[in-house]
Design a protein around this motif. Structure first.
Motif, short mmCIF file in Angstrom:
data_model
loop_
_atom_site.label_atom_id
_atom_site.label_comp_id
_atom_site.label_asym_id
_atom_site.label_seq_id
_atom_site.Cartn_x
_atom_site.Cartn_y
_atom_site.Cartn_z
N GLU A 1 62.70 23.29 37.04
CA GLU A 1 64.05 22.83 37.34
C GLU A 1 64.19 21.31 37.20
N ILE A 2 63.90 20.80 36.00
CA ILE A 2 63.96 19.36 35.75
C ILE A 2 65.39 18.97 35.40
N ARG A 3 65.97 18.08 36.18
CA ARG A 3 67.35 17.64 35.97
C ARG A 3 67.42 16.12 35.88
N LEU A 4 68.24 15.64 34.93
CA LEU A 4 68.49 14.21 34.78
C LEU A 4 69.99 13.98 34.84
N PHE A 5 70.42 13.10 35.74
CA PHE A 5 71.84 12.80 35.95
C PHE A 5 72.11 11.35 35.54
N LYS A 6 73.37 11.05 35.23
CA LYS A 6 73.75 9.69 34.86
C LYS A 6 74.33 8.92 36.04
N VAL A 7 74.13 9.42 37.24
CA VAL A 7 74.55 8.75 38.47
C VAL A 7 73.41 8.83 39.48
N VAL B 1 75.61 20.91 42.05
CA VAL B 1 75.39 19.51 42.41
C VAL B 1 75.67 18.63 41.19
N GLU B 2 76.74 17.86 41.24
CA GLU B 2 77.14 16.90 40.19
C GLU B 2 77.04 17.47 38.77
N PRO B 3 77.64 18.62 38.50
CA PRO B 3 77.54 19.19 37.14
C PRO B 3 78.16 18.29 36.07
N ALA B 4 79.22 17.53 36.42
CA ALA B 4 79.88 16.68 35.43
C ALA B 4 79.02 15.48 35.04
N ASN B 5 78.06 15.12 35.87
CA ASN B 5 77.20 13.96 35.59
C ASN B 5 75.77 14.35 35.23
N LEU B 6 75.55 15.64 35.03
CA LEU B 6 74.25 16.13 34.58
C LEU B 6 74.15 15.95 33.07
N ILE B 7 73.12 15.26 32.59
CA ILE B 7 73.02 15.01 31.14
C ILE B 7 71.86 15.75 30.50
N ALA B 8 70.96 16.30 31.30
CA ALA B 8 69.86 17.10 30.76
C ALA B 8 69.35 18.02 31.86
N TYR B 9 69.01 19.24 31.46
CA TYR B 9 68.51 20.22 32.42
C TYR B 9 67.56 21.17 31.71
N TRP B 10 66.29 21.09 32.12
CA TRP B 10 65.26 21.97 31.58
C TRP B 10 64.89 22.99 32.67
N PRO B 11 65.43 24.22 32.62
CA PRO B 11 65.10 25.23 33.62
C PRO B 11 63.66 25.72 33.54
N MET B 12 63.03 25.56 32.37
CA MET B 12 61.66 26.01 32.12
C MET B 12 61.52 27.52 32.25
N ASP B 13 62.54 28.23 31.84
CA ASP B 13 62.51 29.70 31.88
C ASP B 13 61.91 30.26 30.59
N GLY B 14 60.62 30.06 30.44
CA GLY B 14 59.92 30.61 29.28
C GLY B 14 59.96 29.72 28.06
N ASN B 15 60.62 28.54 28.16
CA ASN B 15 60.69 27.61 27.03
C ASN B 15 61.11 26.24 27.54
N GLY B 16 61.18 25.26 26.61
CA GLY B 16 61.55 23.90 26.98
C GLY B 16 62.99 23.55 26.63
N THR B 17 63.85 24.52 26.54
CA THR B 17 65.24 24.28 26.16
C THR B 17 65.97 23.45 27.21
N ASP B 18 66.66 22.42 26.73
CA ASP B 18 67.57 21.63 27.57
C ASP B 18 68.94 22.30 27.46
N VAL B 19 69.33 23.03 28.48
CA VAL B 19 70.54 23.83 28.41
C VAL B 19 71.80 23.00 28.63
#
Length: 302
Positions: free
Chosen positions: A278-284, A48-66
């Motif tokens: 599954e926290i996602r932030l998009f620019k659209v 879903v809109e991978p080109a407009n995804l600007i931050a994604y925290w999967p929360m898989d054992g840490n707070g990394t924004d992949v």
């Protein structure tokens, strides 16, 4: 069923590359050799809109924004089984914080989407709202983005009152919008939440489990709200412009420091005691189909 072995052959036809499944291709259990069967038009949440995804925290054992590198540092955070992999587990003394990246500061439109699991509805004094996600400016007076649950006397046993919105520092009249919606059938289960704002049309929408929700604001109780710089009939807000009030701190699972003058100390106010994933932030502004795609694929664990 027999396994087929062999090779994958690429053939050029009129400038297009076609993959011909010779004996080496194995069918996916979810579809053909090309991959899983789409759900809601998407093969996974990641499509879903991978080109407009600007931050994604999967929360898989840490707070990394992949995606955007805005890694969140957790304090007293634990991780449990989530919608997809692991999830953030909050507590009365737990929170995570990150520094907003340049893409966040420059947002003109946006979508924020995540899964939450609410163990119980906080009710009345002395309980305070529980912060889910914030982008806050240096002063903290008005959050650039806010999502919190609000304590109240429940209208039903499983309703969650959520306040969500954004700030327009350049506006002349109406600068801050923190609007209310009720997410029903939401206690003790995973719920997908999304909020979108389209700067081109000044349209704000809140979703629960892929469906637009009624959202209460100065303009009424609407499923799609045109945000204006004043009462009905005023000029539309248009694109977000945070240049005069840029976000300097992001928080997950707690209120941002200084917001509305409540507390200047991060982690001492509004800690979310449920789960987030599954926290996602998009620019659209995502379309309703794209929001539904996030929900349906997340529900399927992909």
């Amino acid at each position: 069923m027999k396994k087929i072995t062999g090779k994958l052959t690429l053939v050029m036809i009129a400038g297009a590359t076609l993959a011909i499944c010779a004996p080496s291709c194995k069918k996916s259990s979810n579809g053909g050799p090309s991959g899983p069967t789409p759900i809601g038009g998407f093969v996974s949440s990641d499509s879903v809109e991978p080109a407009n995804l600007i931050a994604y925290w999967p929360m898989d054992g840490n707070g990394t924004d992949v995606k955007g590198g805005a890694n969140a540092t957790g304090v007293n955070v634990t991780y449990v089984t989530g919608v997809r992999g692991q999830a953030y587990q909050g507590a009365t003394n737990a929170y995570a914080s990150f520094t907003p990246n340049a893409a966040m500061v420059g947002l003109q439109s946006f979508s924020l989407a995540f899964w939450y699991w609410q163990p119980a509805q906080p009710i009345g004094t002395p309980n305070t709202p529980q912060g889910m996600f914030f982008l806050a400016d240096a002063g903290g007076a008005n959050p650039d983005i806010i999502v919190e649950n609000e304590h109240y006397a429940p209208v039903s046993r499983d309703s969650v009152s959520i306040h969500a919105g954004l700030t327009f520092p350049k506006a002349t009249n109406y600068k801050g919008f923190t609007m209310a919606t009720f997410d029903t059938v939401a206690i003790g289960k995973w719920v997908h939440f999304a909020m979108t704002y389209d700067g081109g049309s000044s349209t704000y929408v809140v979703y629960q489990n892929g469906q637009a929700m009624l959202n209460s604001s100065a303009y009424g109780n609407l499923a799609s709200t045109i945000l204006l710089d004043g009462p009905t009939g005023s000029t539309p807000q248009g694109n977000i412009n945070w240049s005069a009030n840029p976000p300097v701190e992001g928080t997950i699972g707690a209120w941002a420091p200084g917001v509305y003058g409540v507390s200047n100390t991060l982690g001492l106010n509004g800690n979310f005691v449920g789960k987030l994933d599954e926290i996602r932030l998009f620019k659209v502004a995502l379309t309703s189909k794209e929001v539904a795609g996030l929900y349906l694929n997340g529900q399927a664990g992909r």
